[in-house]
Design a protein around this motif. Structure first.
Motif, PDB file in Angstrom:
ATOM      1  N   PRO A 220       0.795  -1.231   0.000  1.00  0.00           N
ATOM      2  CA  PRO A 220       0.000   0.000   0.000  1.00  0.00           C
ATOM      3  C   PRO A 220       0.828   1.282   0.000  1.00  0.00           C
ATOM      4  O   PRO A 220       0.375   2.310  -0.515  1.00  0.00           O
ATOM      5  CB  PRO A 220      -0.834  -0.113   1.281  1.00  0.00           C
ATOM      6  N   ASP A 221       2.056   1.226   0.563  1.00  0.00           N
ATOM      7  CA  ASP A 221       2.854   2.446   0.662  1.00  0.00           C
ATOM      8  C   ASP A 221       3.780   2.654  -0.532  1.00  0.00           C
ATOM      9  O   ASP A 221       4.557   3.608  -0.560  1.00  0.00           O
ATOM     10  CB  ASP A 221       3.679   2.441   1.951  1.00  0.00           C
ATOM     11  N   ALA A 222       3.721   1.778  -1.530  1.00  0.00           N
ATOM     12  CA  ALA A 222       4.531   1.937  -2.738  1.00  0.00           C
ATOM     13  C   ALA A 222       3.865   2.941  -3.681  1.00  0.00           C
ATOM     14  O   ALA A 222       2.694   3.292  -3.503  1.00  0.00           O
ATOM     15  CB  ALA A 222       4.720   0.588  -3.421  1.00  0.00           C
ATOM     16  N   GLY A 225       0.280   2.080  -4.989  1.00  0.00           N
ATOM     17  CA  GLY A 225      -0.788   2.265  -4.014  1.00  0.00           C
ATOM     18  C   GLY A 225      -1.085   3.740  -3.768  1.00  0.00           C
ATOM     19  O   GLY A 225      -2.246   4.141  -3.619  1.00  0.00           O
ATOM     20  N   ALA A 226      -0.016   4.551  -3.741  1.00  0.00           N
ATOM     21  CA  ALA A 226      -0.210   5.989  -3.551  1.00  0.00           C
ATOM     22  C   ALA A 226      -1.025   6.586  -4.693  1.00  0.00           C
ATOM     23  O   ALA A 226      -1.885   7.455  -4.477  1.00  0.00           O
ATOM     24  CB  ALA A 226       1.142   6.685  -3.433  1.00  0.00           C
ATOM     25  N   ARG A 229      -4.762   5.630  -4.301  1.00  0.00           N
ATOM     26  CA  ARG A 229      -5.407   6.469  -3.284  1.00  0.00           C
ATOM     27  C   ARG A 229      -5.599   7.893  -3.776  1.00  0.00           C
ATOM     28  O   ARG A 229      -6.636   8.518  -3.526  1.00  0.00           O
ATOM     29  CB  ARG A 229      -4.572   6.468  -2.001  1.00  0.00           C
TER      30      ARG A 229
END
Length: 252
Positions: A220-222, A225-226, A229
């Motif tokens: 999610p933090d790659a 994923g960014a 979002r």
């Protein structure tokens, strides 16, 4: 005069092996062509940059065109070598790191970038265009490996090639305007690849399979994923309602 830049001092002449002298002349040519367009650079300019004589340059190269082609070939190899060293981590992290290295490359060569790799020009010398195409082909291959694809479909191939052409044009334009800010430039180029892959997935099973794979392997933090979002965050309540209408529509 006060405030006037001191003239560039010619490096002292040094005795070198033939191979090393040739290498230094190529390095000097890269520096010279990187600061000014090719028509404005002379053999004398390169000789001064290398700390050697005009006759020494002609000892290794028949003329400026051959020297220019050698410089372009070296620059292309340098770029692909640097990009090829990126490995490990989520696919979107690898791609973002390669884009950062690419923009580093743009900033280093500035004026000479378009000429040295024939970017955006069909009037560049044939040898320079051949070098530029080889660089594009190697970047395509790196992208396929990042996506874990051995045999790209025609749709994936055209998608990757179109994205690389867009990155090339965007980089040339950014050098001219310096807009947007560099972090935005890099994020935009990365996002454009994701958007193009998503669009291609509608029509191509392999692209759809790679999108599904990315959703499984990307943390999610790659960057991937960014982006998801960030895109979701652009939809307000009214837009979500409109989107729901599109999604619920069933063609007759």
């Amino acid at each position: 005069m006060a405030g006037e830049a001191a003239p560039r001092r010619r490096p002292p002449f040094r005795r070198l092996s033939q191979d090393r002298r040739r290498e230094e002349i190529i390095e000097a040519a890269i520096e010279a062509f990187g600061r000014r367009p090719e028509p404005e650079v002379s053999i004398d300019d390169v000789a001064r940059e290398a700390g050697t004589s005009r006759s020494s340059v002609y000892r290794y190269f028949e003329g400026k065109q051959e020297l220019y082609e050698a410089a372009a070939d070296r620059v292309g190899a340098e770029l692909t070598d640097r990009l090829g060293q990126v490995a490990g981590g989520p696919p979107s992290v690898q791609m973002m790191r390669r884009l950062e290295l690419y923009v580093d490359f743009l900033e280093r060569y500035e004026v000479g970038y378009a000429g040295l790799l024939g970017a955006g020009s069909r009037r560049a010398p044939e040898a320079t265009l051949s070098t530029a195409q080889r660089v594009r082909d190697e970047i395509c291959a790196l992208t396929y490996r990042t996506l874990r694809v051995d045999e790209p479909s025609g749709t994936l191939r055209s998608t990757v090639q179109a994205w690389i052409a867009g990155v090339e044009w965007t980089g040339t334009e950014w050098l001219r305007t310096r807009e947007p800010a560099r972090p935005v430039l890099e994020a935009t180029m990365a996002s454009q690849f994701t958007a193009m892959l998503l669009a291609a997935a509608v029509f191509d099973p392999l692209c759809a399979d790679r999108v599904a794979w990315l959703l499984r392997v990307e943390p999610p933090d790659a960057p991937f994923g960014a982006l998801v979002r960030a895109v979701a965050g652009t939809f307000d309540a009214g837009m979500v309602g409109d989107l729901a209408g599109f999604l619920s529509h069933r063609p007759a």
